[in-house]
Scaffold this motif. Structure first.
Motif, PDB file in Angstrom:
ATOM      1  N   ASN A 130       0.820  -1.210   0.000  1.00 48.15           N
ATOM      2  CA  ASN A 130       0.000   0.000   0.000  1.00 48.15           C
ATOM      3  C   ASN A 130       0.854   1.261   0.000  1.00 48.15           C
ATOM      4  N   ARG A 148       2.595   1.677  -3.416  1.00 49.54           N
ATOM      5  CA  ARG A 148       1.688   2.209  -4.435  1.00 49.54           C
ATOM      6  C   ARG A 148       1.625   3.730  -4.383  1.00 49.54           C
ATOM      7  N   ARG A 149       1.833   4.301  -3.208  1.00 47.22           N
ATOM      8  CA  ARG A 149       1.858   5.761  -3.086  1.00 47.22           C
ATOM      9  C   ARG A 149       3.091   6.336  -3.784  1.00 47.22           C
ATOM     10  N   ALA A 154       2.447   6.337  -7.489  1.00 49.39           N
ATOM     11  CA  ALA A 154       1.594   7.467  -7.868  1.00 49.39           C
ATOM     12  C   ALA A 154       2.375   8.780  -7.838  1.00 49.39           C
ATOM     13  N   ALA A 163       3.053  11.628 -10.846  1.00 48.62           N
ATOM     14  CA  ALA A 163       2.734  13.047 -10.673  1.00 48.62           C
ATOM     15  C   ALA A 163       3.955  13.921 -10.904  1.00 48.62           C
ATOM     16  N   LEU A 214       2.016  15.683  -1.721  1.00 52.28           N
ATOM     17  CA  LEU A 214       1.633  14.502  -2.490  1.00 52.28           C
ATOM     18  C   LEU A 214       1.594  13.257  -1.603  1.00 52.28           C
ATOM     19  N   GLU A 262      -1.490  13.355   0.671  1.00 49.05           N
ATOM     20  CA  GLU A 262      -2.720  13.084  -0.078  1.00 49.05           C
ATOM     21  C   GLU A 262      -2.996  11.588  -0.167  1.00 49.05           C
ATOM     22  N   ARG A 282      -2.517   9.291  -2.498  1.00 48.21           N
ATOM     23  CA  ARG A 282      -2.997   8.640  -3.718  1.00 48.21           C
ATOM     24  C   ARG A 282      -2.132   7.420  -4.036  1.00 48.21           C
ATOM     25  N   GLN A 283      -2.780   6.382  -4.549  1.00 50.48           N
ATOM     26  CA  GLN A 283      -2.085   5.147  -4.875  1.00 50.48           C
ATOM     27  C   GLN A 283      -2.246   4.820  -6.358  1.00 50.48           C
ATOM     28  N   LYS A 284      -1.264   4.127  -6.886  1.00 49.88           N
ATOM     29  CA  LYS A 284      -1.346   3.613  -8.249  1.00 49.88           C
ATOM     30  C   LYS A 284      -1.270   2.095  -8.178  1.00 49.88           C
ATOM     31  N   ASP A 285      -2.251   1.439  -8.754  1.00 44.14           N
ATOM     32  CA  ASP A 285      -2.301  -0.019  -8.730  1.00 44.14           C
ATOM     33  C   ASP A 285      -1.691  -0.559 -10.016  1.00 44.14           C
TER      34      ASP A 285
END
Length: 217
Positions: free
Chosen positions: A25, A28-29, A32, A36, A74, A77, A79-82
């Protein structure tokens, strides 16, 4: 744990690292964040590492404090990318001359050889990052029961294809070199070919599944 912050590793290259758990988890951040930052003007390259992100700029950034604040924003925030890529199955010869520390790992964990191998081959290991040396994959997913300390005296040379464990990590050496990990097996696989496109066999989000082809106690 690593200190959180932005650190220079060159005039145009910086490492942003975070004191955070080593798990999918959180990784994944970083994936992301890499996306960005790659879209930001002046960023030549954004490469996710293990609980960190390396940024290479086209020219020296003028305001490092602002850059660090943007990175912190960032991260907060969340955000995660799978990423879900291919699964590579690798046959392993556990023990023998290619896995000289298998019995030591048994002693350190209190497990027998069959239990160590069963636990090690059970997961699909996600590639968190590619680095250290060309083609090498940092993997997540090692069973905590296989956690071991690094060796007090590192090996000066370890063959490519060596399978090792240390801490909560496991991996296969992509080329020959020194190692402070505990080597439990060997594989016949090439992780890097400079003539191929891409040159690295695996990318973040891909997975490795180990299979016990032979056990030499």
């Amino acid at each position: 744990m690593a200190e959180t912050g932005l650190f220079p590793i060159g005039s145009r290259c910086f490492l942003y690292q975070v004191d955070c758990p080593f798990d999918l988890n959180h990784q994944r951040r970083f994936w992301a964040m890499a996306d960005a930052m790659a879209e930001r003007d002046g960023v030549a390259e954004a490469v996710p590492g293990m609980t960190n992100l390396t940024l290479r700029f086209e020219k020296v950034p003028e305001d490092l404090d602002a850059l660090e604040r943007d990175l912190q924003r960032l991260w907060v925030e969340g955000r995660q990318k799978d990423l879900t890529g291919k699964i590579l199955e690798i046959d392993i010869t556990y023990g023998g001359s290619g896995g000289p520390h298998l019995r030591e790992v048994c002693d350190l964990t209190g497990l027998n050889i069959d239990e160590v191998i069963s636990l090690h081959t059970a997961p699909d290991y996600v590639v968190f990052a590619v680095g250290s040396h060309a083609g090498y994959c940092y993997l997540g997913g090692l069973d905590p029961r296989l956690e071991t300390p690094r060796r007090k005296v590192p090996l000066q040379s370890l063959p490519g294809g060596s399978l090792s464990v240390a801490g909560l990590q496991t991996g296969v050496s992509a080329s020959a070199g020194p190692s402070g990990w505990n080597t439990i097996g060997a594989a016949d696989v090439s992780f890097f070919d400079p003539l191929s496109v891409p040159a690295a066999l695996l990318m973040p989000g891909d997975s490795i599944r180990f299979r016990a082809a032979e056990v030499i106690a």
